[in-house]
Motif scaffolding. Structure first.
Motif, PDB file in Angstrom:
ATOM      1  N   VAL A  32      -1.965 -14.669  37.572  1.00  0.00           N
ATOM      2  CA  VAL A  32      -1.316 -14.567  38.868  1.00  0.00           C
ATOM      3  C   VAL A  32      -1.487 -13.369  39.603  1.00  0.00           C
ATOM      4  CG1 VAL A  32       0.794 -14.892  40.236  1.00  0.00           C
ATOM      5  CG2 VAL A  32       0.734 -16.054  38.001  1.00  0.00           C
ATOM      6  N   LYS A  40       5.003 -11.756  42.843  1.00  0.00           N
ATOM      7  CA  LYS A  40       4.520 -12.022  41.645  1.00  0.00           C
ATOM      8  C   LYS A  40       5.684 -11.618  40.418  1.00  0.00           C
ATOM      9  CE  LYS A  40       1.610  -8.836  41.818  1.00  0.00           C
ATOM     10  NZ  LYS A  40       1.705  -8.402  43.278  1.00  0.00           N
ATOM     11  N   THR A  41       6.409 -10.495  40.726  1.00  0.00           N
ATOM     12  CA  THR A  41       7.638 -10.041  39.814  1.00  0.00           C
ATOM     13  C   THR A  41       8.706 -11.081  39.732  1.00  0.00           C
ATOM     14  OG1 THR A  41       6.977  -7.902  39.920  1.00  0.00           O
ATOM     15  CG2 THR A  41       9.294  -8.342  39.306  1.00  0.00           C
ATOM     16  N   ASP A 160       4.154  -8.390  33.443  1.00  0.00           N
ATOM     17  CA  ASP A 160       4.016  -8.015  34.726  1.00  0.00           C
ATOM     18  C   ASP A 160       3.200  -6.783  34.989  1.00  0.00           C
ATOM     19  OD1 ASP A 160       4.374  -8.083  37.477  1.00  0.00           O
ATOM     20  OD2 ASP A 160       6.533  -7.725  37.269  1.00  0.00           O
ATOM     21  N   GLU A 161       2.132  -6.880  35.633  1.00  0.00           N
ATOM     22  CA  GLU A 161       1.143  -5.988  36.003  1.00  0.00           C
ATOM     23  C   GLU A 161       0.884  -4.731  34.915  1.00  0.00           C
ATOM     24  OE1 GLU A 161       0.237  -5.105  39.894  1.00  0.00           O
ATOM     25  OE2 GLU A 161       1.884  -5.616  40.654  1.00  0.00           O
ATOM     26  N   THR A 193       0.249 -10.906  35.508  1.00  0.00           N
ATOM     27  CA  THR A 193       0.250 -10.811  36.788  1.00  0.00           C
ATOM     28  C   THR A 193      -0.638  -9.427  37.194  1.00  0.00           C
ATOM     29  OG1 THR A 193       2.059  -9.326  37.399  1.00  0.00           O
ATOM     30  CG2 THR A 193       2.539 -11.602  37.136  1.00  0.00           C
ATOM     31  N   GLU A 194      -1.325  -9.244  38.460  1.00  0.00           N
ATOM     32  CA  GLU A 194      -2.016  -8.141  38.732  1.00  0.00           C
ATOM     33  C   GLU A 194      -2.095  -8.274  40.351  1.00  0.00           C
ATOM     34  OE1 GLU A 194      -3.010  -5.539  36.559  1.00  0.00           O
ATOM     35  OE2 GLU A 194      -2.835  -5.201  38.784  1.00  0.00           O
ATOM     36  N   SER A 195      -2.292  -7.097  40.997  1.00  0.00           N
ATOM     37  CA  SER A 195      -2.423  -6.993  42.256  1.00  0.00           C
ATOM     38  C   SER A 195      -3.991  -6.615  42.491  1.00  0.00           C
ATOM     39  CB  SER A 195      -1.549  -5.971  43.036  1.00  0.00           C
ATOM     40  OG  SER A 195      -1.439  -5.006  42.536  1.00  0.00           O
ATOM     41  N   ARG A 197      -7.288  -7.721  41.045  1.00  0.00           N
ATOM     42  CA  ARG A 197      -7.679  -8.796  39.910  1.00  0.00           C
ATOM     43  C   ARG A 197      -9.004  -8.024  39.449  1.00  0.00           C
ATOM     44  NH1 ARG A 197      -8.933 -14.195  43.108  1.00  0.00           N
ATOM     45  NH2 ARG A 197      -9.678 -14.961  41.218  1.00  0.00           N
ATOM     46  N   THR A 207      -6.810 -18.645  36.986  1.00  0.00           N
ATOM     47  CA  THR A 207      -6.219 -17.511  37.833  1.00  0.00           C
ATOM     48  C   THR A 207      -5.562 -18.202  39.058  1.00  0.00           C
ATOM     49  OG1 THR A 207      -8.110 -15.929  37.495  1.00  0.00           O
ATOM     50  CG2 THR A 207      -6.921 -15.469  39.350  1.00  0.00           C
TER      51      THR A 207
END
Ligand SMILES: Nc1ncnc2c1ncn2[C@@H]1O[C@H](COP(=O)(O)OP(=O)(O)OP(=O)(O)O)[C@@H](O)[C@H]1O
Ligand SMILES: [Mg+2]
Length: 222
Positions: A32, A40-41, A160-161, A193-195, A197, A207
């Motif tokens: 995501v 995302k979080t 999460d990230e 999740t990732e800001s 990508r 994705t």
């Protein structure tokens, strides 16, 4: 496995997730991606039950999650590694890893088995086991948080990230662990999740893009 149907959530009265529909099926790693503040979080916290669902519904194996309080979601086999990882500082790393499984009442033998499997998936954790949860570097803490999420998340692992701030060598080890995880547990799903990508490399099998609280598109498999 997990199905979100027009899910919305607010934080402090502000809409943060808006009409999100998505399926998370077993056997893959679903990314995501979205900018800072995209939600995302909040999405992961909603799945864990830490953020209330305002509209829509979420079902896990066909079971309405609204009927499962947050404290019982680990029992469904959902593990979560939050952005800020949080290890209990007065516990050793091994105790931190065992803790969620002990809380849900798994037998000593089952917890031993899960720990052995987790160490096969994340071998870098072996030398860390006796250390204090407070004595890890940022990167080591992320590996430990991954291990803890794998221990609890027999079906669904929410990360999460994890790649933020991870040195390249550790990022490679982390990706390899995710590959071993899916191979070892074909009935499970990983959501990451990732800001940024580009940090994900070829990890995701699918994705999803989250933009200002809306799932705007589903990119083709990498
Ligand atoms: N405790 C809070 N109080 C008020 N607003 C919040 C709170 N937590 C999150 N928000 C708001 O909700 C929105 C989504 O936040 P969220 O943390 O889910 O985003 P994110 O995609 O995880 O961002 P990041 O990449 O920075 O981690 C943001 O606009 C944020 O300002
Ligand atoms: Mg976040």
């Amino acid at each position: 496995m997990l199905e979100l149907n027009a899910v919305s959530a607010r934080i402090a009265g502000i809409p943060v997730l808006r009409g999100i529909s998505a399926r998370f099926d077993a056997g893959g790693t679903i990314a995501v991606v979205g900018r800072n503040g995209a939600g995302k979080t909040t999405l992961l916290r909603l799945i864990m039950g830490f953020v209330p669902l305002l509209q829509g519904n979420a079902a896990f194996d066909g079971r309405d999650l609204a009927t499962v309080p947050a404290r019982d979601r680990v029992r469904l086999g959902i593990g979560y590694a939050p952005e800020d990882r949080v290890m209990f500082p007065t516990f050793s790393v091994e105790e931190n890893l065992r803790f969620p499984c002990e809380v849900i009442g798994l037998s000593r033998r089952d917890v031993d088995d899960r720990l052995a499997q987790t160490l096969d998936i994340v071998p870098e954790l072996k030398p860390m086991l006796p250390r204090s949860g407070a004595a890890l570097s940022g990167g080591q803490g992320k590996m430990a948080a991954l291990g803890r999420a794998i221990m609890a998340g027999e079906r669904l692992v929410l990360l999460d990230e994890p790649f933020q701030g991870l040195a390249p060598v550790l990022a490679q080890q982390y990706s390899a662990s995710l590959q071993r995880l899916i191979a070892a547990r074909p009935r499970s799903c990983v959501v990451i999740t990732e800001s940024n990508r580009s940090l994900l490399g070829d990890v995701p099998t699918r994705t999803l893009v989250l933009e200002r609280g809306e799932l705007s598109q589903e990119a083709a498999p990498a």
